[in-house]
Design a protein around this motif. Sequence first.
Motif, short mmCIF file in Angstrom:
data_model
loop_
_atom_site.label_atom_id
_atom_site.label_comp_id
_atom_site.label_asym_id
_atom_site.label_seq_id
_atom_site.Cartn_x
_atom_site.Cartn_y
_atom_site.Cartn_z
N MET A 1 1.96 2.06 -15.16
CA MET A 1 2.35 2.15 -13.76
C MET A 1 3.57 1.29 -13.51
O MET A 1 3.64 0.16 -13.96
N GLU A 2 4.54 1.86 -12.79
CA GLU A 2 5.77 1.14 -12.47
C GLU A 2 5.89 0.95 -10.97
O GLU A 2 5.75 1.91 -10.20
N LEU A 3 6.13 -0.29 -10.54
CA LEU A 3 6.41 -0.57 -9.14
C LEU A 3 7.91 -0.47 -8.92
O LEU A 3 8.70 -1.16 -9.56
N ILE A 4 8.31 0.39 -8.00
CA ILE A 4 9.72 0.65 -7.75
C ILE A 4 10.14 -0.02 -6.45
O ILE A 4 9.57 0.22 -5.39
N THR A 5 11.16 -0.85 -6.56
CA THR A 5 11.65 -1.57 -5.39
C THR A 5 13.16 -1.43 -5.18
O THR A 5 13.70 -1.96 -4.22
N THR A 6 13.85 -0.70 -6.07
CA THR A 6 15.31 -0.53 -5.93
C THR A 6 15.68 0.94 -6.00
O THR A 6 14.93 1.77 -6.55
N THR A 7 16.84 1.24 -5.47
CA THR A 7 17.33 2.63 -5.48
C THR A 7 17.54 3.12 -6.91
O THR A 7 17.22 4.27 -7.23
N ALA A 8 18.06 2.28 -7.78
CA ALA A 8 18.31 2.68 -9.18
C ALA A 8 17.00 3.02 -9.89
O ALA A 8 16.92 4.02 -10.61
N ASP A 49 3.30 9.66 -16.77
CA ASP A 49 3.38 8.33 -16.17
C ASP A 49 3.12 8.38 -14.68
O ASP A 49 2.94 9.46 -14.10
N ALA A 50 3.07 7.20 -14.07
CA ALA A 50 2.80 7.08 -12.64
C ALA A 50 3.67 5.98 -12.07
O ALA A 50 3.95 4.98 -12.74
N VAL A 51 4.09 6.16 -10.81
CA VAL A 51 4.94 5.17 -10.15
C VAL A 51 4.43 4.92 -8.74
O VAL A 51 3.83 5.79 -8.10
N VAL A 52 4.68 3.70 -8.27
CA VAL A 52 4.40 3.33 -6.88
C VAL A 52 5.71 2.86 -6.27
O VAL A 52 6.36 1.96 -6.80
N ILE A 53 6.12 3.49 -5.18
CA ILE A 53 7.40 3.18 -4.55
C ILE A 53 7.16 2.31 -3.32
O ILE A 53 6.42 2.70 -2.41
N ASP A 54 7.76 1.16 -3.30
CA ASP A 54 7.73 0.29 -2.12
C ASP A 54 8.81 0.78 -1.17
O ASP A 54 9.98 0.40 -1.29
N THR A 55 8.44 1.63 -0.24
CA THR A 55 9.43 2.23 0.65
C THR A 55 9.98 1.24 1.68
O THR A 55 10.94 1.56 2.37
N HIS A 127 -16.06 10.48 -11.47
CA HIS A 127 -15.60 9.11 -11.23
C HIS A 127 -15.73 8.78 -9.75
O HIS A 127 -15.38 9.61 -8.90
N ARG A 128 -16.20 7.58 -9.43
CA ARG A 128 -16.33 7.16 -8.05
C ARG A 128 -15.15 6.25 -7.69
O ARG A 128 -15.10 5.09 -8.12
N PRO A 129 -14.20 6.75 -6.89
CA PRO A 129 -13.00 5.95 -6.57
C PRO A 129 -13.35 4.70 -5.78
O PRO A 129 -14.31 4.66 -5.01
N ASP A 130 -12.54 3.68 -5.98
CA ASP A 130 -12.67 2.42 -5.25
C ASP A 130 -12.14 2.63 -3.83
O ASP A 130 -11.00 3.04 -3.64
N LYS A 131 -12.96 2.32 -2.81
CA LYS A 131 -12.57 2.52 -1.42
C LYS A 131 -12.12 1.22 -0.75
O LYS A 131 -11.84 1.19 0.45
N THR A 132 -12.04 0.14 -1.51
CA THR A 132 -11.80 -1.19 -0.94
C THR A 132 -10.56 -1.25 -0.06
O THR A 132 -10.58 -1.86 1.01
N HIS A 133 -9.47 -0.60 -0.49
CA HIS A 133 -8.20 -0.74 0.22
C HIS A 133 -7.87 0.48 1.10
O HIS A 133 -6.71 0.67 1.47
N ARG A 134 -8.89 1.28 1.42
CA ARG A 134 -8.62 2.47 2.23
C ARG A 134 -8.00 2.11 3.58
O ARG A 134 -7.14 2.81 4.10
N ALA A 151 -3.54 2.38 -5.20
CA ALA A 151 -2.55 3.41 -4.87
C ALA A 151 -2.31 4.35 -6.03
O ALA A 151 -2.29 5.58 -5.86
N VAL A 152 -2.14 3.81 -7.23
CA VAL A 152 -1.82 4.66 -8.36
C VAL A 152 -3.03 5.50 -8.79
O VAL A 152 -2.87 6.62 -9.29
N SER A 153 -4.24 4.97 -8.58
CA SER A 153 -5.43 5.74 -8.97
C SER A 153 -5.57 7.00 -8.14
O SER A 153 -6.11 8.01 -8.60
N ASP A 154 -5.05 6.97 -6.90
CA ASP A 154 -5.10 8.17 -6.06
C ASP A 154 -4.40 9.35 -6.72
O ASP A 154 -4.89 10.48 -6.68
N VAL A 155 -3.25 9.09 -7.32
CA VAL A 155 -2.49 10.21 -7.90
C VAL A 155 -2.87 10.50 -9.35
O VAL A 155 -2.66 11.62 -9.82
N THR A 156 -3.43 9.53 -10.05
CA THR A 156 -3.86 9.82 -11.42
C THR A 156 -5.15 10.63 -11.42
O THR A 156 -5.31 11.56 -12.21
N HIS A 157 -6.09 10.30 -10.55
CA HIS A 157 -7.29 11.13 -10.42
C HIS A 157 -6.95 12.53 -9.91
O HIS A 157 -7.59 13.52 -10.27
#
Length: 382
Positions: A1-8, A49-55, A127-134, A151-157
């Motif tokens: 998983m990659e956290l994206i914080t820049t335009t590049a 792969d999977a990415v999380v974008i900090d918009t 699989h039972r997803p974690d609801k902690t951060h809903r 966040a990333v588990s939402d799209v990988t599942h």
Amino acid sequence: MELITTTAQLTAACERLAKHPVITVDTEFLRETTYYPLLCVVQMASAEDAVVIDTLAEGIDLTSFFDLMANEAVLKVFHAARQDIEIIVHRAGVVPHPIFDTQVAAMVLGYGDSIAYDQLVERVTGHRPDKTHRFTDWSRRPLTEEQLHYAVSDVTHLRDVFAKLDADLKKRDRSDWVSEEMEILTSPKTYDFHPERAWERLKTRVRKPKELAVLMEVAAWREQEAQSRDVPRSRVLKDDAVGDIATHAPTSLEKLANLRSLPKGFDRSKWGSDIVAAVQRGIARDPSTLPKIEKPRGNSNGAATVELLKVLLRMTSERHAVASKVIATVDDLEQIATDDNADVGALHGWRRELFGEAALALKHGRLALAMEKGRVIRVDRA
């Protein structure tokens, strides 16, 4: 998983994802205190792969993400896509296409009405997803490791859910059913919402043309005010107050002050005169230009027809393992009961073939319902 914080980083990630025929997408946003949702996080995954974008990252340009959403060569998979699409349309004027909504697919395959994401994941994958951060505050920074994992588990599942549902749709020859729904979901008209149509969202019943005209004007004013201030509609005026104003049509601040649905002193606020002006505009409207007010369908025979159609709908839903909500709504049934040519989803496309024709046959006596060994059955009549 990659956290994206820049335009590049984002540009490079979108270029990688664009090489795959299918990607999964989800968003995290807040809208409790604003009219327009605040996009906080976007997560995407391909088969590799999977990415999380900090918009909300300082200086980040989301253009490459919006371009990916419009890329016709990439199928975007969402769950309950409507709000995600609304956010993208608002931010970029882009309607993602093509898309696949796993909630719609699940309804077509009989998983129930509007099944929640975590329930669908559990039923499909075990699989039972974690609801902690809903209900976490996604606008706070920095994002924690737990938030990123959630966040990333939402799209990988979602990859596994899509693969299973897509295979089932093809096996049961229902892919076209979902495609029809996706064309509606990705139509620009679906998101072309103007203040003049704000009254359509309200459940308030009006009985006279004057009441409807006032309702339309006051609802449009509230919508424009909420948009310009970027606050929820209820922060401007609650729904019951809009309906109360439409019914009583106060043409002065004194009359407005007498409405019990408004907070004390509301008539003396800057909005008081605006509402009175909206009421006056409504009263001045030409009744012939107003939409037709539907008369209540109160006759006993019509109500009985609707009840029979409900039984047929439930039978059809159970027989074909399709959620009843995706076949027809109660409003559909009420309109079918009074009009053979009603412009409702149940009388178009695959729904008409599955249910609509039978509904009309039942209405006109060409089909009957009977009990046999404790079960309701269809009986075709000559």
